[in-house]
Motif scaffolding. Structure first.
Motif, PDB file in Angstrom:
ATOM      1  N   ASN A  87       0.809  -1.189   0.000  1.00 37.51           N
ATOM      2  CA  ASN A  87       0.000   0.000   0.000  1.00 37.51           C
ATOM      3  C   ASN A  87       0.865   1.272   0.000  1.00 37.51           C
ATOM      4  O   ASN A  87       2.017   1.249   0.431  1.00 37.51           O
ATOM      5  CB  ASN A  87      -0.921   0.037   1.217  1.00 37.51           C
ATOM      6  CG  ASN A  87      -1.991  -1.036   1.184  1.00 37.51           C
ATOM      7  OD1 ASN A  87      -2.200  -1.746   0.212  1.00 37.51           O
ATOM      8  ND2 ASN A  87      -2.677  -1.180   2.299  1.00 37.51           N
ATOM      9  N   GLY A  91      -1.281   6.081   4.963  1.00 38.30           N
ATOM     10  CA  GLY A  91      -2.455   5.758   5.765  1.00 38.30           C
ATOM     11  C   GLY A  91      -2.353   6.322   7.175  1.00 38.30           C
ATOM     12  O   GLY A  91      -1.272   6.673   7.658  1.00 38.30           O
ATOM     13  N   LYS A  92      -3.501   6.359   7.856  1.00 36.08           N
ATOM     14  CA  LYS A  92      -3.554   6.896   9.215  1.00 36.08           C
ATOM     15  C   LYS A  92      -3.884   5.823  10.247  1.00 36.08           C
ATOM     16  O   LYS A  92      -4.046   6.134  11.430  1.00 36.08           O
ATOM     17  CB  LYS A  92      -4.607   8.014   9.291  1.00 36.08           C
ATOM     18  CG  LYS A  92      -4.310   9.209   8.400  1.00 36.08           C
ATOM     19  CD  LYS A  92      -5.330  10.323   8.576  1.00 36.08           C
ATOM     20  CE  LYS A  92      -6.679   9.980   7.955  1.00 36.08           C
ATOM     21  NZ  LYS A  92      -7.634  11.107   8.029  1.00 36.08           N
ATOM     22  N   LYS A 181     -10.599   2.482  -2.992  1.00 37.32           N
ATOM     23  CA  LYS A 181     -11.816   2.803  -2.225  1.00 37.32           C
ATOM     24  C   LYS A 181     -13.009   1.967  -2.659  1.00 37.32           C
ATOM     25  O   LYS A 181     -14.151   2.263  -2.300  1.00 37.32           O
ATOM     26  CB  LYS A 181     -12.144   4.291  -2.368  1.00 37.32           C
ATOM     27  CG  LYS A 181     -11.107   5.201  -1.717  1.00 37.32           C
ATOM     28  CD  LYS A 181     -11.551   6.652  -1.758  1.00 37.32           C
ATOM     29  CE  LYS A 181     -10.524   7.545  -1.078  1.00 37.32           C
ATOM     30  NZ  LYS A 181     -10.955   8.963  -1.052  1.00 37.32           N
ATOM     31  N   ASN A 218      -9.557   7.336   6.124  1.00 32.27           N
ATOM     32  CA  ASN A 218      -8.145   6.976   5.976  1.00 32.27           C
ATOM     33  C   ASN A 218      -7.544   7.575   4.702  1.00 32.27           C
ATOM     34  O   ASN A 218      -6.442   8.109   4.704  1.00 32.27           O
ATOM     35  CB  ASN A 218      -7.992   5.454   5.962  1.00 32.27           C
ATOM     36  CG  ASN A 218      -6.594   5.013   6.313  1.00 32.27           C
ATOM     37  OD1 ASN A 218      -5.840   5.730   6.966  1.00 32.27           O
ATOM     38  ND2 ASN A 218      -6.223   3.826   5.881  1.00 32.27           N
ATOM     39  N   ASN A 219      -8.256   7.445   3.595  1.00 26.47           N
ATOM     40  CA  ASN A 219      -7.926   8.160   2.357  1.00 26.47           C
ATOM     41  C   ASN A 219      -6.511   7.875   1.846  1.00 26.47           C
ATOM     42  O   ASN A 219      -5.791   8.794   1.447  1.00 26.47           O
ATOM     43  CB  ASN A 219      -8.115   9.670   2.560  1.00 26.47           C
ATOM     44  CG  ASN A 219      -8.216  10.405   1.235  1.00 26.47           C
ATOM     45  OD1 ASN A 219      -8.734   9.858   0.260  1.00 26.47           O
ATOM     46  ND2 ASN A 219      -7.743  11.630   1.187  1.00 26.47           N
ATOM     47  N   ILE A 220      -6.088   6.596   1.839  1.00 24.06           N
ATOM     48  CA  ILE A 220      -4.792   6.274   1.245  1.00 24.06           C
ATOM     49  C   ILE A 220      -4.891   6.390  -0.280  1.00 24.06           C
ATOM     50  O   ILE A 220      -5.962   6.270  -0.853  1.00 24.06           O
ATOM     51  CB  ILE A 220      -4.296   4.867   1.646  1.00 24.06           C
ATOM     52  CG1 ILE A 220      -5.177   3.766   1.053  1.00 24.06           C
ATOM     53  CG2 ILE A 220      -4.202   4.725   3.157  1.00 24.06           C
ATOM     54  CD1 ILE A 220      -4.611   2.376   1.259  1.00 24.06           C
ATOM     55  N   GLN A 225      -7.285  -2.495   1.932  1.00 19.72           N
ATOM     56  CA  GLN A 225      -7.617  -2.237   3.327  1.00 19.72           C
ATOM     57  C   GLN A 225      -8.679  -3.232   3.797  1.00 19.72           C
ATOM     58  O   GLN A 225      -9.544  -3.631   3.026  1.00 19.72           O
ATOM     59  CB  GLN A 225      -8.155  -0.817   3.502  1.00 19.72           C
ATOM     60  CG  GLN A 225      -7.159   0.265   3.126  1.00 19.72           C
ATOM     61  CD  GLN A 225      -7.740   1.653   3.304  1.00 19.72           C
ATOM     62  OE1 GLN A 225      -7.856   2.143   4.421  1.00 19.72           O
ATOM     63  NE2 GLN A 225      -8.112   2.282   2.216  1.00 19.72           N
ATOM     64  N   ASP A 244      -4.381  -1.338   7.291  1.00 22.38           N
ATOM     65  CA  ASP A 244      -4.067  -0.636   6.033  1.00 22.38           C
ATOM     66  C   ASP A 244      -2.614  -0.800   5.614  1.00 22.38           C
ATOM     67  O   ASP A 244      -2.125  -0.058   4.770  1.00 22.38           O
ATOM     68  CB  ASP A 244      -4.407   0.851   6.144  1.00 22.38           C
ATOM     69  CG  ASP A 244      -3.611   1.579   7.229  1.00 22.38           C
ATOM     70  OD1 ASP A 244      -2.937   0.901   8.035  1.00 22.38           O
ATOM     71  OD2 ASP A 244      -3.671   2.821   7.283  1.00 22.38           O
TER      72      ASP A 244
END
Length: 276
Positions: A87, A91-92, A181, A218-220, A225, A244
């Motif tokens: 990935n 990520g968060k 997503k 998270n919006n990677i 995920q 993630d």
């Protein structure tokens, strides 16, 4: 036509509970090599190969806490050398430890309430039994069930390296799997005492709204995920964790059609990552 080279990072000998990581990765690499040149290496050996590949795919490497120093050095090299990873490492959630569970709790999102100090115990639902686990843990490593009057002995008040959660009585656990997503499939454990005996799950619109809320948070940029949740006794879903970095996919539990569809979508996502 250019055929790109992928460094596929995995620990084929990692002893996971209830499943065989290597079986999933042997299947996945057999499919990816149809489209890409493939190099497989252990997570502690990335540096020896990273300059000779177009994309580093971080898969079933086990908990990074097992090789924390080398993982942190790898993250620094990704930035310094502009390495391309899958990935994407923006990520968060779990790729940075489990601190995010406290952030999500504070934001009042549907997550198992989480704190990191006994000084804030009154912020959790009242109970007599709690779960504690290290912030940098994974795969249930370090997880303990602790009675309320034993918390002071188990949790260091000022270190804040341990998460505290109430023990949740739930009906079952369910996981939602996304590439980028886009939702791909869901699996659940109908028998909560047999966590890794999974069956395909058909989510409702409400279920998907729940899962997508965390994907959007998270919006990677790209990657796979897994949203792990539990259904509580009131029928509501609560987030358990957002994996993630290198989520185990349980691909071999899927029908052949869904498994192959996942691979094709993943190949498209890898092409997107290769373009940066």
């Amino acid at each position: 036509m250019i055929i790109h080279t992928i460094l596929f990072v995995t620990d084929l000998y990692y002893p996971a509970k209830g499943r065989n990581y290597y079986e999933e990765d042997l299947f996945l690499t057999s499919k990816l090599r149809e489209t890409f040149h493939l190099v497989i290496c252990h997570p502690e050996d990335i540096e020896a190969f990273e300059d000779h590949t177009d994309l580093i795919v971080f898969r079933n490497a086990g908990p990074v806490a097992n090789f924390k120093v080398k993982y942190e050095a790898f993250r620094k090299r990704v930035i310094a050398k502009h390495l391309n990873t899958y990935n994407s490492l923006d990520g968060k959630a779990d790729m940075n430890g489990k601190e995010y569970l406290i952030q999500l709790t504070d934001a009042q999102l549907p997550v198992i309430p989480t704190i990191d100090t006994i000084d804030h115990l009154d912020e959790l639902p009242h109970g007599h039994m709690y779960i504690i686990k290290p912030k940098d843990g994974a795969d249930s490593v370090g997880l303990k069930f602790v009675e309320k009057d034993k918390l002071v002995e188990e949790v260091k008040a000022h270190s804040k390296d341990t998460l505290i959660q109430p023990l949740i009585h739930f009906e079952y656990e369910v996981s939602f799997y996304f590439i980028d997503k886009q939702f791909q499939y869901a699996l659940y454990a109908p028998d909560k005492d047999k966590r890794w005996e999974l069956k395909e799950y058909t989510p409702t619109d409400k279920d998907l709204h729940f899962a997508k809320r965390f994907i959007e948070w998270n919006n990677i940029h790209w990657g796979i995920q897994r949203i792990d949740a539990c259904r509580n006794e009131q029928g509501e879903l609560l987030l358990v964790e957002l994996e993630d970095l290198n989520p185990y996919l349980s691909l071999l539990e899927l029908s052949e059609e869904k498994r192959n569809n996942f691979v094709e979508v993943m190949k498209d996502s890898l092409q997107k990552a290769l373009k940066g």
